[in-house]
Design a protein around this motif. Sequence first.
Motif, PDB file in Angstrom:
ATOM      1  N   ILE A   1       0.814  -1.204  -0.083  1.00 39.04           N
ATOM      2  CA  ILE A   1      -0.094   0.092   0.014  1.00 39.04           C
ATOM      3  C   ILE A   1       0.742   1.317   0.007  1.00 39.04           C
ATOM      4  N   PHE A   2       2.026   1.102   0.902  1.00 31.65           N
ATOM      5  CA  PHE A   2       3.031   2.363   0.852  1.00 31.65           C
ATOM      6  C   PHE A   2       3.300   2.638  -0.718  1.00 31.65           C
ATOM      7  N   PHE A   3       3.894   1.659  -1.526  1.00 38.49           N
ATOM      8  CA  PHE A   3       4.286   2.010  -2.705  1.00 38.49           C
ATOM      9  C   PHE A   3       3.103   2.344  -3.659  1.00 38.49           C
ATOM     10  N   LEU A   4       2.020   2.098  -3.446  1.00 36.19           N
ATOM     11  CA  LEU A   4       1.059   2.578  -4.169  1.00 36.19           C
ATOM     12  C   LEU A   4       0.994   4.072  -3.996  1.00 36.19           C
ATOM     13  N   ASN A   5       1.187   4.683  -3.136  1.00 36.93           N
ATOM     14  CA  ASN A   5       1.222   6.050  -2.745  1.00 36.93           C
ATOM     15  C   ASN A   5       2.280   6.755  -3.270  1.00 36.93           C
ATOM     16  N   VAL A   6       3.364   6.037  -3.748  1.00 37.13           N
ATOM     17  CA  VAL A   6       4.633   6.658  -4.145  1.00 37.13           C
ATOM     18  C   VAL A   6       4.365   7.053  -5.790  1.00 37.13           C
ATOM     19  N   PRO A   7       4.711   8.185  -6.181  1.00 41.19           N
ATOM     20  CA  PRO A   7       5.434   9.108  -5.858  1.00 41.19           C
ATOM     21  C   PRO A   7       4.451  10.536  -5.276  1.00 41.19           C
ATOM     22  N   LYS A   8       3.165  10.226  -5.309  1.00 38.62           N
ATOM     23  CA  LYS A   8       2.171  11.450  -5.033  1.00 38.62           C
ATOM     24  C   LYS A   8       2.478  11.943  -3.431  1.00 38.62           C
ATOM     25  N   TYR A   9       2.179  10.962  -2.718  1.00 37.17           N
ATOM     26  CA  TYR A   9       2.166  11.307  -1.339  1.00 37.17           C
ATOM     27  C   TYR A   9       3.481  10.850  -0.616  1.00 37.17           C
ATOM     28  N   PHE A  10       4.273  10.058  -0.939  1.00 31.19           N
ATOM     29  CA  PHE A  10       5.495   9.780  -0.418  1.00 31.19           C
ATOM     30  C   PHE A  10       6.942   9.701  -1.359  1.00 31.19           C
ATOM     31  N   ALA A  11       7.902   9.877  -0.586  1.00 27.35           N
ATOM     32  CA  ALA A  11       9.054   9.550  -1.746  1.00 27.35           C
ATOM     33  C   ALA A  11       9.442   8.097  -1.205  1.00 27.35           C
ATOM     34  N   LYS A  12      10.065   7.462  -2.354  1.00 26.19           N
ATOM     35  CA  LYS A  12      10.176   6.286  -2.410  1.00 26.19           C
ATOM     36  C   LYS A  12      11.470   5.857  -1.234  1.00 26.19           C
ATOM     37  N   LYS A  13      12.188   6.769  -1.125  1.00 25.71           N
ATOM     38  CA  LYS A  13      13.364   6.705  -0.089  1.00 25.71           C
ATOM     39  C   LYS A  13      12.722   6.734   1.436  1.00 25.71           C
ATOM     40  N   GLU A  14      11.371   7.124   1.622  1.00 25.75           N
ATOM     41  CA  GLU A  14      11.121   7.222   2.860  1.00 25.75           C
ATOM     42  C   GLU A  14      10.753   5.770   3.615  1.00 25.75           C
ATOM     43  N   TRP A  15      10.434   4.762   2.657  1.00 26.84           N
ATOM     44  CA  TRP A  15      10.409   3.612   3.154  1.00 26.84           C
ATOM     45  C   TRP A  15      11.128   3.174   4.448  1.00 26.84           C
TER      46      TRP A  15
ATOM     47  N   LEU B   1       0.361  13.061  14.536  1.00 25.46           N
ATOM     48  CA  LEU B   1      -0.125  12.203  13.769  1.00 25.46           C
ATOM     49  C   LEU B   1       1.033  11.743  12.612  1.00 25.46           C
ATOM     50  N   SER B   2       1.037  10.511  12.324  1.00 22.82           N
ATOM     51  CA  SER B   2       2.236   9.937  11.493  1.00 22.82           C
ATOM     52  C   SER B   2       1.901   8.919  10.670  1.00 22.82           C
ATOM     53  N   TRP B   3       2.457   8.681   9.372  1.00 17.91           N
ATOM     54  CA  TRP B   3       2.426   7.919   8.420  1.00 17.91           C
ATOM     55  C   TRP B   3       1.077   7.272   8.396  1.00 17.91           C
ATOM     56  N   ASP B   4       0.060   8.053   7.749  1.00 10.29           N
ATOM     57  CA  ASP B   4      -1.286   7.875   7.494  1.00 10.29           C
ATOM     58  C   ASP B   4      -1.305   7.526   6.061  1.00 10.29           C
ATOM     59  N   PHE B   5      -1.967   6.317   5.623  1.00 14.14           N
ATOM     60  CA  PHE B   5      -1.979   6.226   4.014  1.00 14.14           C
ATOM     61  C   PHE B   5      -2.991   4.962   3.732  1.00 14.14           C
ATOM     62  N   ILE B   6      -3.786   5.439   2.704  1.00 15.76           N
ATOM     63  CA  ILE B   6      -4.998   4.410   2.318  1.00 15.76           C
ATOM     64  C   ILE B   6      -4.679   4.042   1.018  1.00 15.76           C
ATOM     65  N   HIS B   7      -5.000   2.764   0.762  1.00 10.95           N
ATOM     66  CA  HIS B   7      -5.066   1.991  -0.567  1.00 10.95           C
ATOM     67  C   HIS B   7      -5.685   2.909  -1.549  1.00 10.95           C
ATOM     68  N   PRO B   8      -5.231   3.219  -2.696  1.00 13.40           N
ATOM     69  CA  PRO B   8      -5.847   4.271  -3.770  1.00 13.40           C
ATOM     70  C   PRO B   8      -7.307   3.871  -4.054  1.00 13.40           C
ATOM     71  N   GLU B   9      -7.418   2.521  -4.005  1.00 12.56           N
ATOM     72  CA  GLU B   9      -9.079   2.241  -4.528  1.00 12.56           C
ATOM     73  C   GLU B   9      -9.869   2.528  -3.378  1.00 12.56           C
TER      74      GLU B   9
ATOM     75  N   GLU C   1     -12.863  -6.886   5.197  1.00  8.42           N
ATOM     76  CA  GLU C   1     -13.012  -8.210   4.850  1.00  8.42           C
ATOM     77  C   GLU C   1     -11.713  -8.595   4.868  1.00  8.42           C
ATOM     78  N   ASN C   2     -11.066  -8.640   6.025  1.00  8.63           N
ATOM     79  CA  ASN C   2      -9.705  -9.402   6.090  1.00  8.63           C
ATOM     80  C   ASN C   2      -8.729  -8.777   5.137  1.00  8.63           C
ATOM     81  N   LYS C   3      -8.695  -7.770   4.608  1.00  6.44           N
ATOM     82  CA  LYS C   3      -7.901  -6.993   3.465  1.00  6.44           C
ATOM     83  C   LYS C   3      -7.484  -5.729   4.292  1.00  6.44           C
ATOM     84  N   MET C   4      -6.087  -5.394   4.300  1.00  8.06           N
ATOM     85  CA  MET C   4      -5.720  -4.322   4.750  1.00  8.06           C
ATOM     86  C   MET C   4      -6.109  -3.204   3.665  1.00  8.06           C
ATOM     87  N   ILE C   5      -6.551  -1.939   4.033  1.00 10.18           N
ATOM     88  CA  ILE C   5      -6.983  -0.929   3.162  1.00 10.18           C
ATOM     89  C   ILE C   5      -6.343   0.631   3.406  1.00 10.18           C
TER      90      ILE C   5
END
Length: 150
Positions: free
Chosen positions: A20-34, A73-81, A54-58
């Motif tokens: 999910i993190f990398f689905l939010n790169v590069p708009k919300y996070f830089a790759k190097k932030e992982w 508040l830190s490191w908040d992100f959501i699956h793009p869908e 439904e047992n899927k992390m979103i």
Amino acid sequence: MLEEQIIRYTEEQLPEIKSIFFLNVPKYFAKKEWDDFTEYLKLHSTTYFLAKNENKMIGCGGYHKSTPDTARLSWDFIHPEFKGKGIGRKMISHCIEEIRKDPDIHNIEVWTSQHAYQFYAKFGLETYHIEEHYWEKNLHLYKMKSRKEF
């Protein structure tokens, strides 16, 4: 209709979070932030949460004490869908409820970007500092804090 639940983070969920993190790169996070994020989880995993449907992390998000009377508040992100469906609002509301249990915390802050600062403003946070190209080129830092004790 989404029936998401908020649960506490455990280490075995890191691979799901990574996708999910990398689905939010590069708009919300830089790759190097992982790497920064995984270090954060080592220090603050007890106040980090996951949104599941439904047992899927979103989505995920958390907080930590940045000073004795302030929670960040830190490191908040959501699956793009699932963006725009209220999951982020539910996650931040959950974190604020948890923060309120600590009688020493009187302020909330967040360090975010130009892409998310308006979301945090809905929770009463105001921008007090902007630093261009902080996270990487064209990804600016917005420091925000609560206007009053929450």
